[in-house]
Enzyme design. Structure first.
Site, PDB file in Angstrom:
ATOM      1  CB  ILE A  45     -73.793 -55.425  38.584  1.00  8.25           C
ATOM      2  CG1 ILE A  45     -72.771 -54.822  39.549  1.00  8.25           C
ATOM      3  CG2 ILE A  45     -75.018 -55.950  39.301  1.00  8.25           C
ATOM      4  CD1 ILE A  45     -73.275 -53.592  40.303  1.00  8.25           C
ATOM      5  CB  CYS A  46     -71.293 -58.469  41.121  1.00 12.01           C
ATOM      6  SG  CYS A  46     -70.462 -59.479  42.368  1.00 12.01           S
ATOM      7  N   GLY A  47     -71.331 -60.911  39.895  1.00 13.28           N
ATOM      8  CA  GLY A  47     -71.400 -62.300  39.470  1.00 13.28           C
ATOM      9  C   GLY A  47     -72.164 -62.517  38.184  1.00 13.28           C
ATOM     10  CB  THR A  55     -69.888 -59.687  34.684  1.00 11.63           C
ATOM     11  OG1 THR A  55     -69.081 -60.079  35.804  1.00 11.63           O
ATOM     12  CG2 THR A  55     -70.501 -58.314  34.950  1.00 11.63           C
TER      13      THR A  55
END
Length: 199
Positions: A102-104, A106
């Site tokens: 999730i988020c960073g 990725t």
């Protein structure tokens, strides 16, 4: 029992894994053998979250036993490093074992090429293109969370959708419970609470 590893790193974003870990704990309340959550950092040493909480991992990544899933939360540091976590992610994906980012995180997967040929999402399409190694723009989806069956991705503002896809992929709950849980936390409607309580 399903063994799930949560990667802990400095500046990890507290809200991005909270719904997931709480849901896993809820499943264990119903069945102590439902799942096992292991928290692992790169070295096994304590980390400090973005919210300032100190988390003491269970062990180092190198000491992880065989796991059935790896959870990679966002953090402010995914543009470099995290070699052990990303190496493990690549091994697991190659074996068909779920990896959820999730988020960073990725961005980290984008750096390794793990998003080059599968549907995925992130904070924004142009967020991932900052990773010079990334070649997966044609597979990017403008959705809150995406699963291709092995890799689950989500943006920073979609921790509920992220958790839902993990629950479904790992069969943490029967689907009606997942649907009621998701309904409750996205709408707040009493009927979903009643469905959960009845289950």
């Amino acid at each position: 029992m399903t063994t799930i590893a949560l990667y802990a790193t400095d500046t990890m974003a507290d809200w991005e894994y909270g719904y997931l870990t709480a849901g896993l704990a809820m499943a264990r309340e119903q069945d102590p053998d439902a799942n096992r959550l292991i928290v692992a950092s790169e070295t096994g040493e304590a980390v400090t979250t973005m919210g300032g909480l100190r988390i003491t991992p269970d062990l180092a990544l190198a000491d992880l036993p065989s796991v059935d899933a790896l959870i990679l939360p966002g953090a402010a540091t995914w543009n470099v490093g995290h070699d052990a976590a990303l190496g493990l992610a690549a091994e697991l994906v190659a074996a068909g074992t779920p990896v959820a980012a999730i988020c960073g995180a990725t961005y980290g997967l984008a750096r390794t090429g793990l998003l080059d040929a599968r549907p995925h999402t992130s904070n924004a399409a142009d967020f991932l293109t900052q990773a010079t190694e990334y070649r997966g723009a044609e597979y990017y989806r403008e959705e809150k969370a995406v699963s291709d069956g092995t890799v689950i991705t989500a943006g920073a503002t979609a921790p509920i959708e992220f958790a839902k896809l993990v629950f479904e992929r790992l069969n943490v709950f029967p689907q009606p419970i997942v649907d009621a849980w998701y309904g409750l936390y996205t709408t707040g409607e009493r009927k979903y609470y009643d469905q959960l309580a009845g289950a």
